[in-house]
Enzyme design. Structure first.
Site, PDB file in Angstrom:
ATOM      1  N   GLY A 191       2.375  -8.831 -10.995  1.00  0.00           N
ATOM      2  CA  GLY A 191       1.061  -8.180 -11.001  1.00  0.00           C
ATOM      3  C   GLY A 191       1.033  -7.011 -11.971  1.00  0.00           C
ATOM      4  N   ARG A 236      -2.130  -5.014 -14.999  1.00  0.00           N
ATOM      5  CA  ARG A 236      -3.015  -3.844 -14.896  1.00  0.00           C
ATOM      6  C   ARG A 236      -2.594  -2.992 -13.697  1.00  0.00           C
ATOM      7  NH1 ARG A 236      -8.157  -7.093 -12.361  1.00  0.00           N
ATOM      8  NH2 ARG A 236      -7.462  -6.858 -10.218  1.00  0.00           N
ATOM      9  N   ASP A 276       1.878 -17.690 -10.443  1.00  0.00           N
ATOM     10  CA  ASP A 276       1.187 -17.361  -9.194  1.00  0.00           C
ATOM     11  C   ASP A 276       2.293 -17.118  -8.176  1.00  0.00           C
ATOM     12  OD1 ASP A 276      -0.019 -17.311  -6.735  1.00  0.00           O
ATOM     13  OD2 ASP A 276      -1.131 -19.185  -6.994  1.00  0.00           O
ATOM     14  N   VAL A 277       2.480 -15.872  -7.756  1.00  0.00           N
ATOM     15  CA  VAL A 277       3.627 -15.551  -6.902  1.00  0.00           C
ATOM     16  C   VAL A 277       3.599 -16.292  -5.559  1.00  0.00           C
ATOM     17  CG1 VAL A 277       4.092 -13.296  -7.949  1.00  0.00           C
ATOM     18  CG2 VAL A 277       2.575 -13.438  -5.941  1.00  0.00           C
ATOM     19  N   ASN A 329       5.071  -6.391  -6.776  1.00  0.00           N
ATOM     20  CA  ASN A 329       3.878  -5.535  -6.764  1.00  0.00           C
ATOM     21  C   ASN A 329       2.576  -6.327  -6.594  1.00  0.00           C
ATOM     22  OD1 ASN A 329       2.146  -3.066  -7.733  1.00  0.00           O
ATOM     23  ND2 ASN A 329       1.666  -4.728  -9.151  1.00  0.00           N
ATOM     24  N   SER A 374       2.132  -0.625   1.648  1.00  0.00           N
ATOM     25  CA  SER A 374       0.953   0.243   1.701  1.00  0.00           C
ATOM     26  C   SER A 374       1.006   1.067   2.976  1.00  0.00           C
ATOM     27  CB  SER A 374      -0.316  -0.612   1.714  1.00  0.00           C
ATOM     28  OG  SER A 374      -1.437   0.169   2.048  1.00  0.00           O
ATOM     29  N   TYR A 414      -4.464  -7.772   5.456  1.00  0.00           N
ATOM     30  CA  TYR A 414      -3.729  -6.913   4.513  1.00  0.00           C
ATOM     31  C   TYR A 414      -2.681  -6.070   5.235  1.00  0.00           C
ATOM     32  CZ  TYR A 414      -3.147  -3.500   0.673  1.00  0.00           C
ATOM     33  OH  TYR A 414      -2.644  -2.689  -0.320  1.00  0.00           O
ATOM     34  N   LYS A 472       1.407  -6.166   4.711  1.00  0.00           N
ATOM     35  CA  LYS A 472       2.155  -4.994   4.239  1.00  0.00           C
ATOM     36  C   LYS A 472       3.178  -4.530   5.282  1.00  0.00           C
ATOM     37  CE  LYS A 472       0.233  -4.643   0.181  1.00  0.00           C
ATOM     38  NZ  LYS A 472       1.021  -4.883  -1.037  1.00  0.00           N
TER      39      LYS A 472
HETATM   40  P1  NAP Z   1      -4.803  -4.502  -9.004  1.00  0.00           P
HETATM   41  O1  NAP Z   1      -5.320  -3.492  -9.974  1.00  0.00           O
HETATM   42  O2  NAP Z   1      -5.767  -5.465  -8.387  1.00  0.00           O
HETATM   43  O3  NAP Z   1      -3.608  -5.296  -9.701  1.00  0.00           O
HETATM   44  C1  NAP Z   1      -2.949  -6.338  -9.053  1.00  0.00           C
HETATM   45  C2  NAP Z   1      -2.452  -7.334 -10.091  1.00  0.00           C
HETATM   46  O4  NAP Z   1      -1.800  -8.402  -9.390  1.00  0.00           O
HETATM   47  C3  NAP Z   1      -3.592  -7.946 -10.893  1.00  0.00           C
HETATM   48  O5  NAP Z   1      -3.271  -7.972 -12.270  1.00  0.00           O
HETATM   49  C4  NAP Z   1      -3.700  -9.334 -10.312  1.00  0.00           C
HETATM   50  O6  NAP Z   1      -4.148 -10.324 -11.207  1.00  0.00           O
HETATM   51  C5  NAP Z   1      -2.245  -9.618  -9.946  1.00  0.00           C
HETATM   52  N1  NAP Z   1      -2.168 -10.729  -9.003  1.00  0.00           N
HETATM   53  C6  NAP Z   1      -3.002 -10.993  -7.963  1.00  0.00           C
HETATM   54  N2  NAP Z   1      -2.635 -12.117  -7.358  1.00  0.00           N
HETATM   55  C7  NAP Z   1      -1.546 -12.591  -8.015  1.00  0.00           C
HETATM   56  C8  NAP Z   1      -0.719 -13.732  -7.860  1.00  0.00           C
HETATM   57  N3  NAP Z   1      -0.951 -14.653  -6.908  1.00  0.00           N
HETATM   58  N4  NAP Z   1       0.319 -13.902  -8.706  1.00  0.00           N
HETATM   59  C9  NAP Z   1       0.554 -13.010  -9.689  1.00  0.00           C
HETATM   60  N5  NAP Z   1      -0.195 -11.912  -9.890  1.00  0.00           N
HETATM   61  C10 NAP Z   1      -1.244 -11.705  -9.067  1.00  0.00           C
HETATM   62  O7  NAP Z   1      -4.075  -3.780  -7.766  1.00  0.00           O
HETATM   63  P2  NAP Z   1      -3.315  -2.369  -7.660  1.00  0.00           P
HETATM   64  O8  NAP Z   1      -4.232  -1.397  -7.058  1.00  0.00           O
HETATM   65  O9  NAP Z   1      -2.639  -2.040  -8.954  1.00  0.00           O
HETATM   66  O10 NAP Z   1      -2.244  -2.735  -6.530  1.00  0.00           O
HETATM   67  C11 NAP Z   1      -0.912  -3.105  -6.830  1.00  0.00           C
HETATM   68  C12 NAP Z   1      -0.126  -3.165  -5.529  1.00  0.00           C
HETATM   69  O11 NAP Z   1      -0.183  -1.899  -4.865  1.00  0.00           O
HETATM   70  C13 NAP Z   1      -0.672  -4.189  -4.525  1.00  0.00           C
HETATM   71  O12 NAP Z   1       0.389  -4.815  -3.858  1.00  0.00           O
HETATM   72  C14 NAP Z   1      -1.462  -3.329  -3.568  1.00  0.00           C
HETATM   73  O13 NAP Z   1      -1.576  -3.923  -2.282  1.00  0.00           O
HETATM   74  C15 NAP Z   1      -0.617  -2.083  -3.541  1.00  0.00           C
HETATM   75  N6  NAP Z   1      -1.351  -0.881  -3.078  1.00  0.00           N
HETATM   76  C16 NAP Z   1      -2.380  -0.373  -3.801  1.00  0.00           C
HETATM   77  C17 NAP Z   1      -3.056   0.753  -3.329  1.00  0.00           C
HETATM   78  C18 NAP Z   1      -4.195   1.372  -4.088  1.00  0.00           C
HETATM   79  O14 NAP Z   1      -4.735   2.375  -3.572  1.00  0.00           O
HETATM   80  N7  NAP Z   1      -4.577   0.884  -5.260  1.00  0.00           N
HETATM   81  C19 NAP Z   1      -2.675   1.335  -2.126  1.00  0.00           C
HETATM   82  C20 NAP Z   1      -1.622   0.789  -1.410  1.00  0.00           C
HETATM   83  C21 NAP Z   1      -0.965  -0.326  -1.912  1.00  0.00           C
HETATM   84  P3  NAP Z   1      -5.723 -10.758 -11.190  1.00  0.00           P
HETATM   85  O15 NAP Z   1      -6.413  -9.764 -12.036  1.00  0.00           O
HETATM   86  O16 NAP Z   1      -5.714 -12.134 -11.760  1.00  0.00           O
HETATM   87  O17 NAP Z   1      -6.162 -10.725  -9.749  1.00  0.00           O
END
Ligand code: NAP
Length: 250
Positions: free
Chosen positions: A16, A19, A66-67, A93, A145, A158, A162
């Site tokens: 992931g 971005r 696709d993980v 991630n 998370s 979710y 987590k």
């Molecule tokens: P994000 O901006 O949505 O980035 C997630 C990335 O993972 C995207 O590029 C997405 O690709 C990719 N992805 C989704 N499904 C996938 C799959 N099946 N195989 C491979 N790649 C895949 O999310 P983020 O905010 O950076 O979050 C990253 C991690 O941190 C996640 O695990 C999230 O649960 C965790 N987290 C985030 C927050 C927060 O506040 N942002 C808080 C707690 C935990 P697509 O664009 O194609 O979907």
């Protein structure tokens, strides 16, 4: 003597990483000296991330996987190992949300979140366990998370995924410790990414009020914690969940 927290000579695979938090992790590990495998579904953005890293003088490749799909992960890991010879650091991630109250949650949304967030980490760790054991070296870091610690209404899928990752982290840490492989988790609080920008203002306001550091987190806040856990200096830390949440949950 090498620089403190150097990752020189290491190769890291970040899922992931096209971005958001994943991209920040990939760039931060590269800045500490690691070569990077950028794994994502979004190949245009993944290629861009890999190019940004290559421009800094490190090696980086973008691979599509696709993980949640074991065959897709196996093929991707095979390509990554053929390119770099070894993967020292795995960062699980990739993650998604499909929020909804349980009365209205579709079975497909439960399955998808569990398949990507939890089974995805299993698929990647399983594919890399043997090569890491052979190398007698590994760092596996799972991005969980605070929702997995406290539970969050509207996020039964979710929060379960987590919380599951935290149990997975501890079990795997016990399995792999004797081979010099550490397994840890990082639990972000509210981090400003695409995942959180669509949340209603009232949810954002409540999150901010609950955060003693009085700001939202940046992807780099998470990336710095991952870089610490990925380094040689963290070799006696395993099975822990490091909260990076500005004090939101304590
Ligand atoms: P994000 O901006 O949505 O980035 C997630 C990335 O993972 C995207 O590029 C997405 O690709 C990719 N992805 C989704 N499904 C996938 C799959 N099946 N195989 C491979 N790649 C895949 O999310 P983020 O905010 O950076 O979050 C990253 C991690 O941190 C996640 O695990 C999230 O649960 C965790 N987290 C985030 C927050 C927060 O506040 N942002 C808080 C707690 C935990 P697509 O664009 O194609 O979907």
């Amino acid at each position: 003597m090498s620089e403190f927290l150097s990752l020189e000579g290491r190769t890291a695979l970040v899922t992931g990483a096209a971005r958001g938090i994943g991209k920040a992790i990939a760039k931060t590990l590269a800045a500490r000296g690691a070569n990077i495998v950028v794994v994502d579904l979004r190949m245009d953005l993944a290629e861009e991330a890999a190019q940004e890293i290559t421009a800094t003088g490190r090696k980086a490749i973008a691979l599509e996987a696709d993980v949640s799909n074991q065959e897709s992960v196996k093929a991707m890991i095979k390509t990554a190992l053929a390119k770099f010879g070894k993967i020292d650091i795995l960062v699980n991630n990739a993650g998604i949300t499909r929020d909804g109250l349980i009365m209205r949650m579709k079975e497909a949304d439960w399955d998808l979140v569990l398949d990507i967030n939890l089974k995805g980490a299993f698929n990647c760790a399983q594919a890399l366990a043997r090569p890491m054991m052979k190398n007698r070296y590994g760092r596996i870091i799972n991005i969980t998370s605070v929702s997995g610690i406290t539970g969050q209404a509207g996020q039964t899928n979710y929060s379960s995924s987590k919380a599951g990752l935290i149990g997975f982290t501890k079990a795997l840490a016990k399995e792999l410790g004797s081979r010099n492989i550490t397994v840890n988790a990082v639990a972000p609080g509210f981090i400003e990414t695409v995942l959180t920008e669509e949340l209603p203002d009232e949810v954002r306001d409540i999150s901010l009020k609950l955060t003693p550091m009085a700001r939202f987190g940046k992807p780099e806040d998470i990336a710095n914690a991952v870089a610490f856990l990925a380094a040689e200096e963290s070799s006696f830390i395993t099975g822990v969940t490091l909260q990076v949440d500005g004090g939101m949950v304590m």
